[in-house]
Design a protein around this motif. Sequence first.
Motif, PDB file in Angstrom:
ATOM      1  N   HIS A   1      95.563  -1.782  55.224  1.00 22.97           N
ATOM      2  CA  HIS A   1      95.262  -3.209  55.123  1.00 22.97           C
ATOM      3  C   HIS A   1      93.803  -3.415  54.725  1.00 22.97           C
ATOM      4  CE1 HIS A   1      94.047  -7.188  56.683  1.00 22.97           C
ATOM      5  NE2 HIS A   1      95.263  -7.557  56.313  1.00 22.97           N
ATOM      6  N   GLY A   2      92.903  -2.623  55.302  1.00 23.82           N
ATOM      7  CA  GLY A   2      91.492  -2.748  54.965  1.00 23.82           C
ATOM      8  C   GLY A   2      91.202  -2.431  53.518  1.00 23.82           C
ATOM      9  N   PHE A   3      91.902  -1.442  52.963  1.00 25.76           N
ATOM     10  CA  PHE A   3      91.695  -1.054  51.571  1.00 25.76           C
ATOM     11  C   PHE A   3      92.365  -2.014  50.589  1.00 25.76           C
ATOM     12  CE2 PHE A   3      89.985   2.864  53.068  1.00 25.76           C
ATOM     13  CZ  PHE A   3      89.388   3.503  51.986  1.00 25.76           C
ATOM     14  N   PHE A   4      93.592  -2.463  50.907  1.00 25.75           N
ATOM     15  CA  PHE A   4      94.422  -3.123  49.893  1.00 25.75           C
ATOM     16  C   PHE A   4      94.857  -4.537  50.234  1.00 25.75           C
ATOM     17  CE2 PHE A   4      95.281   1.537  49.752  1.00 25.75           C
ATOM     18  CZ  PHE A   4      94.556   1.789  48.600  1.00 25.75           C
ATOM     19  N   GLY A   5      94.448  -5.058  51.381  1.00 25.33           N
ATOM     20  CA  GLY A   5      94.676  -6.456  51.673  1.00 25.33           C
ATOM     21  C   GLY A   5      96.005  -6.774  52.341  1.00 25.33           C
ATOM     22  N   ASP A   6      96.254  -8.070  52.503  1.00 26.75           N
ATOM     23  CA  ASP A   6      97.428  -8.537  53.248  1.00 26.75           C
ATOM     24  C   ASP A   6      98.750  -8.114  52.626  1.00 26.75           C
ATOM     25  OD1 ASP A   6      95.744  -9.785  55.035  1.00 26.75           O
ATOM     26  OD2 ASP A   6      95.913 -11.766  54.104  1.00 26.75           O
ATOM     27  N   ASN A   7      98.763  -7.932  51.307  1.00 21.09           N
ATOM     28  CA  ASN A   7     100.014  -7.603  50.619  1.00 21.09           C
ATOM     29  C   ASN A   7     100.222  -6.103  50.438  1.00 21.09           C
ATOM     30  OD1 ASN A   7     100.688 -10.323  50.309  1.00 21.09           O
ATOM     31  ND2 ASN A   7      99.594 -10.492  48.370  1.00 21.09           N
ATOM     32  N   TRP A   8      99.519  -5.292  51.228  1.00 16.14           N
ATOM     33  CA  TRP A   8      99.587  -3.847  50.995  1.00 16.14           C
ATOM     34  C   TRP A   8     101.004  -3.301  51.158  1.00 16.14           C
ATOM     35  CZ3 TRP A   8     101.336  -0.012  54.134  1.00 16.14           C
ATOM     36  CH2 TRP A   8     101.491  -0.300  55.503  1.00 16.14           C
ATOM     37  N   ALA A   9     101.751  -3.795  52.133  1.00 14.75           N
ATOM     38  CA  ALA A   9     103.093  -3.243  52.377  1.00 14.75           C
ATOM     39  C   ALA A   9     104.005  -3.456  51.177  1.00 14.75           C
ATOM     40  CB  ALA A   9     103.703  -3.853  53.639  1.00 14.75           C
ATOM     41  N   LEU A  10     103.932  -4.649  50.573  1.00 17.76           N
ATOM     42  CA  LEU A  10     104.762  -4.949  49.408  1.00 17.76           C
ATOM     43  C   LEU A  10     104.165  -4.378  48.133  1.00 17.76           C
ATOM     44  CD1 LEU A  10     105.687  -8.682  50.148  1.00 17.76           C
ATOM     45  CD2 LEU A  10     107.145  -6.665  50.421  1.00 17.76           C
ATOM     46  N   GLY A  11     102.839  -4.306  48.058  1.00 21.06           N
ATOM     47  CA  GLY A  11     102.184  -3.896  46.816  1.00 21.06           C
ATOM     48  C   GLY A  11     102.066  -2.403  46.629  1.00 21.06           C
ATOM     49  N   ILE A  12     101.660  -1.682  47.706  1.00 26.74           N
ATOM     50  CA  ILE A  12     101.498  -0.224  47.565  1.00 26.74           C
ATOM     51  C   ILE A  12     102.332   0.536  48.601  1.00 26.74           C
ATOM     52  CG2 ILE A  12      99.236  -0.363  46.482  1.00 26.74           C
ATOM     53  CD1 ILE A  12      99.417   0.797  50.087  1.00 26.74           C
ATOM     54  N   GLY A  13     103.177  -0.203  49.341  1.00 25.71           N
ATOM     55  CA  GLY A  13     103.961   0.448  50.386  1.00 25.71           C
ATOM     56  C   GLY A  13     104.860   1.548  49.872  1.00 25.71           C
TER      57      GLY A  13
END
Length: 240
Positions: free
Chosen positions: A142-154
């Motif tokens: 989350h710190g690296f990739f923001g609130d959408n990390w799960a959908l974006g880089i999950g």
Amino acid sequence: MAYHPQQGGGSSFPMFFPQRTRGFAPEAASSSSFSPFRENQFDILEWYPQFQSCVRYFLDHAQYDGPIQAMAAFINIQLPFQKSPNPIASSRLAGSSPGVPSPSSPAAGKLPMPNQLPACVSLNPYIRRLVATGFDFPGVLHGFFGDNWALGIGHIHEVERRNYLFAAKSSSWLDVKSQYDMPDGQSVPFLRPLQNVTEKEIVSAEANWSQWLAMQDWMIGPRNPEVDRDTQIVVKDEDD
């Protein structure tokens, strides 16, 4: 290693203190973010705007955050703005017009046009380095990739965790380390066993590993072994 909430500032990334030796923040231990990636449920057109959101957050915010810079230094990987001779300072091209809809916004409604392309940076090296060093916890991602990390880089995270398991199974420690080293002195300082592994993740990795072994033996296409309805693959002994 210990993570403690940052005092002051607006960062949601937990502060990292290398001198402490135990414990992670409770929320970092959640296994809900590590469900196996299922290709048949993946829509690439729905995923792409979320991925772009992660790229923008990483370039415009995370790489300038003190805790992120500390983490990057500890795992020995350069952030985009630190790269020489071609640093990437933000997601926007120089001279881009304000008010142009983001390629991922509803106003754009389509894939980016050539004059709207954001700065190009791959997130995979950072995900790979976090996985190999055991820091790929939800709070860190989350710190690296923001609130959408799960959908974006999950899903990329899921695949890189699986790749790390495969590398460990197929190579020696020295060979695995060489695959995770990077040029310009960015060698991985240490390797840690995969963290927060679930039984479901191991089963998924076993199935994919069996598919790889089947391909090595040309058991594909018309020679594909009869599959089990539940696992979708016959587990093949590596010595067969």
